[in-house]
Each structure stands twice: as structure tokens, then as C-alpha cells.
Design an enzyme around this catalytic site. Structure first.
Site, short mmCIF file in Angstrom:
data_model
loop_
_atom_site.label_atom_id
_atom_site.label_comp_id
_atom_site.label_asym_id
_atom_site.label_seq_id
_atom_site.Cartn_x
_atom_site.Cartn_y
_atom_site.Cartn_z
CB ALA A 105 -0.91 0.01 1.22
CB THR A 106 2.04 3.77 -1.94
OG1 THR A 106 1.27 3.69 -3.13
CG2 THR A 106 3.16 2.75 -1.98
N GLY A 107 0.28 5.70 -0.11
CA GLY A 107 -0.73 6.74 -0.08
C GLY A 107 -0.19 7.98 0.57
CE LYS A 109 0.45 2.65 8.22
NZ LYS A 109 -0.93 2.37 8.68
CG ASP A 161 -7.98 5.09 12.02
OD1 ASP A 161 -9.15 5.28 11.58
OD2 ASP A 161 -6.98 5.05 11.28
#
Length: 646
Positions: A72-74, A94, A193
Site C-alpha cells: 500500500a502507498t498513499g 510501515k 481508528d
């Protein structure tokens, strides 16, 4: 081939006119950026965002990890699957930027948030993703986490039929998440979260919650909304920037579970104000979408989604107790999750790996080796123990008279054993009837009446309160009688009965069943020694002799204490505090049986002699071994009651 086997029906979906699922918001609408990971690919090559030079500490740590793939990238960090070259295992790293491009957050605030995130991420629990290491440099923080081979709940819901979970699957998810949050709250850590993207499910169906402490770091770094949570799951007080506590996590968890069952996230919106408005309007009543949803589950959801924190459950344990009441079988849900994930994650061209074919299985210490593989392992075990014991006891009682043909004796014993296996409660009642029939063959009328007036009410009272409600109680009594008849020794019966009572029964039932078993064993041994008859004086002395009564009272008290100790040890192990106390209680039970052996010895007609100490020590060791085998095969979970198989 259908995605779900016939025996795993999906939940019924709402009618088109009842409710409309809310559309998922995108990253530009206020959802935390890490909730919607993206990849940029140019001519088949993924372009990574530029990484600033790391500090010496971070660079030294990261040298041991070899990148394998980007998961995942963001805008808020990336996740790389790497190989730990030192330990030869996969990990997930991460990388989290410590400041957004336009952030004006003071460095001191980011440092405090970083310290809090580092502390929160070090929680150690079976349902929390473990953090192996944590470091940072002037631009990024790095979390080295265990690699969970599977998919997130968000991915799972997006791919399964109906975009929802069955009741069993939801029970599995809820059970794991409530345990993880209860442990975190006990250690003073909030998640803030909770969302489907942060719930990971591996190929065995095991559920883990990740990203503890990241909400605080997100907010301090200048990303996301209020306190770094995700719109659609944040509690109203979190959206408004007010004081948050455990009830904020309960709200987020309830929103996640509502979406998992009803296939709609009711509070997802483009802005915090819109999300607050949806929260104030409330949700569609779950039974309008799922008419067969359990009432307790629906009440728990509605209570936990109350806009006012004072209206929500005070603790996660309180919410879990109500939500899971009658919802479904968590173990079957885990198997279902594993089967579906195995299908969803395999390549179309390849068969599923051998380890994922058929029913999923993973050792659960609470259920033991056999209990993890078989749903009704304890039920079957209790039936087998009671059936064999009833068969042996009946055979000895009938054979002692010498007047019954072998074929008839075998048929009667087999029938009794089969009845006891199917319903242990029936087995104990049949054995008591056999003793009454034996006593009825006596010639002394008055002693016979006295015996029956004592024996029948005593057994009837025990059977009504414990024997008919606890299958294991009947099994303990049957074991006592069978072992005593086979060895002509009541203390020998205690070697087998005491650990079983400790393991299978709650304290009061264990005490009552051991006492009743000791009385019936005494009568059975006396009847066998008298050639199949039970003379009145012998029966009365067995029931009323003071030293026998004292020994049985002490026996019952020690059985209750041993059961209570095992109950507390099991509760401690279930809360993630280790199994050392469980095995300590197993050893203590051996010592208790050793004492019981000596206390019961005065009931025998002959002394133990010089072999007494060795025999008593052997009895204690055997009891510990029996209880240890039970824990290994059936787990440490303390089950208060069991039903029959009828």
C-alpha cells in the site's frame, strides 16, 4: 462452483425500498488517506515517492530487511512486505511521514505523538498485530510489524457475496476485536481508528487489529481529520475534537460491525459535519435489514451507536457480552473465514495450497488439539467416558450374582453403555436403578426400607439439580462406580473422578458429584463383595458411618477448591496472561488427589499397608497426567454446563 458451500448460507439482504447503502467516500472527501491506498504505475514500473536520507539509527535497522513487494502507498505512509535477512521471515514495514507538506504542527507535539504511538504499538496480544521494532529519523517513522498473510476486512467485504458477514463470521470478528480492545484499554491505550482496513484476517481465519497509536500520530503530523480517525467510524466526540475515552472505541467498533452485518456504513460522508449529521439522525434499525438478527445483538449495536457517550456501554466487555449473546458460533465463523480467504486469494491458474484444502484448522490453546478440530469434542468425550464407565459398572453389578447368562449380561451392559453415551444423564440414572434393584434383593425388610429411604431421595436430589443439567456430573458418578468395582477400591475411583470433576465441572457441581460418586461407589463395592446382594446393615453402615461422612465432606470441599482454582487459571489464560497457572493447577490437583486417597482410605475394609505411600504418590501423579491430557486435547477453557446428545 458457488463461492459459499450450501451449509454456509449468506445473510438476507434488505429489500430495495427499505434502505440504500451509502456510497464510499474517496480520499478527497475527508477519509484518512491511508484508508484508500493507491499505486502509480508507468510502463509496468511502480514509481515510489522519494525517500529522504534516513538517520543513522533508522538506516542501521532497515539494512537487515530486503523489500519484496509494496502492499500500500498513499498520502499517509506506505507498507512494504520485506524479508528479515537475519531471521529469514517475512515482515511488514510501515513508513509514516512525520509531517504533512503544509503542516504547521510544532515539533514538540509531533515528538509527543511519536512517543505515544511507539508505546501503544508495543501491545502484545494474540489479536493485535505485533510490532517487532520501531524507529524514526528526521522525516519518517518506521514500524516493523509481523506479516499477516491474508486480507483486510475491507477487502473481504468488498469481494464476498452481499458485502456482508454471516452471523458466525461476525461473531468471530467481534470476539477477536473485543478481546484486543479490552486488553488495550486495560493498559490505558485507545485505538481511535477502528475501521475494516485495520482488521486483518489470515489464512487460518485468525483476526488481528492493527495500527494502535497511529491515530494520534496522524493528527499530530497534520494528516486526516480530527484526532486522525476515519470518517464514517469516528465517534461524534472524536469528530468534534472533544474528550475521548474507551466509549469512543466502542462506537467505532459498533459502526464496523453494523457495516459487516448490514452491508452499509451509515455514517460515511464527505465532511465531518455531514458525518455528525448522519450520527444524530441514527441508523436504520438492524431488524429491518436482517429480520432474524438476535435481539441482544441489535440492542447492543443501537446502544453502542448512541451519539451521547453516556448512553453507550461503559466497557468493551459489557458490549461484547451483549453483542455476542446468541449471535453465532465464533469457531465455525473462523473456519468459514479461512475457507473463503483461501478461495479469494489463490491464483485462478493454480489450485489452493494443500494446507488450505478442506476445513481450516489451527491449534487454539483454549480448545486444545482435539477441540480445535472438532466442534463438539467435549460433548463426545463426556459421552464416551460415561458410556464406557456405565458399561463396566453394569457388567460388574450383574456378574456379581452369578445367576445371569453371559449373553444377557453382555446385552444389558452394552445397552446401558450406549444409553449413557447418547445421554450421560440417563446413564447415571440407570446405574442408580441397578443399585436399587440390588438392594431390593435383600431379605431384611426394615433395613432395606431404611436404605431406600436414604439412597433414593439423596440420589434424586443430586440428579435433579446437577445430574440432569450437567452431563459431566453423570460421567463423574459413572467413573466413580466403574473404577471402584473394577479395583474394589473407592480411593482408586477418586484418582479418575477427581481430575475429571475439576476439569469439566464448576466448583459446586464438582463437589456434589464427587460426593455422590463416592457414596454410590461404596454401595457398589459392598454389593459386589456380597455376591450381588446389598444387605441392609452393610448399606446403612456405608452411608452413615461417621468417618465415611467426614471423608466425603472433605473430599467434596477439596474437589470444589480444585475446580475453583482451575476456573481462575483458565480465566487468566483466556485474558492472555499465559498458561503457567493452568499447568500449576494440574500439578496441584495431583497433590489434592494424594490427600483424597488417604482421606478415603479409612472407608476401605483393609489398610494400604507398606505400599500405601507409593500407591498414593502414584495416584497423585496419575491424576495430574489425566488432567494434563484433558488440557492438551480439550484446552483450558472452563465450560460450566454441557447438554446431552439426544
Amino acid at each position: 462452483m458457488p463461492l459459499f458451500p450450501p451449509h454456509l448460507p449468506r445473510l438476507r439482504r434488505p429489500n430495495p425500498g427499505t434502505a440504500t447503502p451509502q456510497p464510499r467516500a474517496d480520499a478527497n472527501q475527508g477519509v484518512a488517506p491511508d484508508a484508500l491506498p493507491t499505486r502509480v504505475v508507468v510502463r509496468g514500473r511502480r514509481i515510489q515517492d522519494e525517500v529522504p536520507s534516513s538517520g543513522a539509527t533508522a538506516a542501521a535497522l532497515l539494512k537487515r530487511y530486503r523489500p519484496l513487494e509494496t502492499r500500500a502507498t498513499g498520502g499517509f505512509g506506505s507498507v512494504e512486505v520485506c524479508l528479515d535477512t537475519r531471521l529469514q521471515r517475512r515482515v511488514a514495514i510501515k513508513r509514516i511521514p512525520l509531517a504533512a507538506p503544509m503542516s504547521s504542527t510544532p515539533t514538540a507535539v509531533r515528538s509527543a505523538a511519536l512517543a505515544e504511538a511507539r508505546t501503544a504499538s508495543m501491545l502484545q496480544h494474540p489479536n493485535i498485530v505485533s510490532v517487532i521494532d520501531f524507529t524514526y529519523d528526521n522525516a519518517y517513522a518506521y514500524l516493523v510489524m509481523e506479516y499477516v498473510d491474508g486480507m483486510s476486512l475491507e477487502e473481504f467485504l468488498a469481494q464476498v457475496d452481499g458485502n456482508s458477514l454471516t452471523y458466525d463470521e461476525c461473531a468471530c470478528i467481534a470476539d477477536a476485536l473485543t478481546q484486543a480492545l479490552a486488553f488495550a484499554h486495560e493498559n490505558g491505550v485507545l485505538h481511535l481508528d477502528i475501521k475494516p482496513a485495520n482488521v486483518l484476517i489470515d489464512h487460518s481465519g485468525h483476526v488481528k487489529l492493527t495500527d494502535f497509536g497511529m491515530a494520534t500520530l496522524t493528527s499530530a503530523a497534520g494528516f486526516g481529520g480530527a484526532r486522525g480517525g476515519t470518517l464514517g467510524y469516528m465517534a461524534p466526540e472524536q469528530l468534534s475534537g472533544e474528550m475521548v475515552d474507551e466509549r469512543s472505541d466502542i462506537f467505532s467498533l459498533a459502526a464496523l460491525l453494523y457495516e459487516s452485518l448490514c452491508a452499509t456504513a451509515p455514517f460515511r460522508a464527505g465532511t465531518p459535519a455531514d458525518s455528525l449529521k448522519r450520527i444524530e439522525e441514527g441508523v436504520v434499525i438492524p431488524n429491518l435489514l436482517l429480520p432474524d438478527i438476535p435481539e441482544a445483538t441489535e440492542d447492543a449495536l443501537l446502544s453502542a451507536l448512541d451519539p451521547d457517550p453516556s448512553g453507550r456501554p461503559f466497557s468493551i466487555d459489557e458490549f461484547a457480552e451483549s453483542f455476542l449473546d446468541g449471535l453465532g458460533d465464533a469457531r465455525e465463523g473462523r473456519r468459514s473465514l479461512a475457507r473463503i480467504i483461501a478461495r479469494l486469494t489463490r491464483d485462478d491458474e493454480e489450485e489452493a495450497p494443500e494446507e488450505y484444502r478442506g476445513a481450516a484448522w489451527e491449534l487454539d490453546p483454549a480448545e486444545g488439539w482435539w477441540g480445535s478440530r472438532t466442534k463438539r469434542a467435549r460433548t463426545y468425550t463426556t459421552g464416551v467416558i460415561c458410556g464406557i464407565s456405565a458399561l463396566v459398572a453394569t457388567a460388574y453389578l450383574l456378574a456379581s450374582s452369578g445367576t445371569i447368562a453371559t449373553a444377557a449380561l453382555a446385552a444389558a451392559a452394552a445397552a446401558t453403555g450406549l444409553a449413557a453415551f447418547i445421554a450421560p444423564q440417563i446413564g447415571s440414572a440407570l446405574l442408580a436403578c441397578a443399585l436399587v434393584m440390588t438392594a431390593a434383593g435383600a431379605t431384611e425388610v426394615l433395613p432395606l426400607l431404611a436404605t431406600l429411604l436414604v439412597l433414593c431421595p439423596l440420589f434424586a436430589g443430586w440428579w435433579y439439580v446437577w445430574g440432569r443439567t450437567h452431563a459431566a456430573s453423570s460421567a463423574v458418578v459413572a467413573v466413580c462406580m466403574a473404577a471402584a468395582l473394577a479395583t474394589e477400591s473407592t480411593p482408586a475411583a477418586l484418582v479418575l473422578a477427581s481430575p475429571l470433576a475439576t476439569y469439566l465441572l464448576p466448583p459446586v457441581a464438582a463437589a456434589a458429584s464427587c460426593a455422590m460418586g463416592a457414596f454410590l461407589a461404596q454401595l457398589a463395592v459392598a454389593a459386589h463383595a456380597a455376591g450381588g446382594a446389598l444387605p441392609g446393615p452393610v448399606a446403612l453402615s456405608a452411608l452413615a458411618e461417621p468417618r465415611v461422612l467426614v471423608a466425603v465432606i472433605i473430599l467434596a470441599a477439596l474437589a470444589a477448591l480444585a475446580s475453583m482454582g482451575f476456573e481462575r487459571a483458565a480465566a487468566r489464560a483466556a485474558n492472555g496472561r499465559g498458561q503457567s497457572l493452568v499447568w500449576g493447577v494440574c500439578a496441584a490437583v495431583g497433590i489434592v488427589v494424594l490427600l483424597l486417597f488417604w482421606l478415603a482410605n479409612p472407608m476401605e475394609n483393609t489398610p494400604l499397608g507398606l505400599a500405601g505411600p507409593v500407591t498414593a504418590l502414584g495416584a497423585g501423579a496419575l491424576s495430574t497426567i489425566i488432567l494434563g491430557i484433558c488440557v492438551y486435547l480439550l484446552g483450558y477453557r472452563k465450560e460450566p454446563s454441557e447438554g446431552d446428545r439426544s
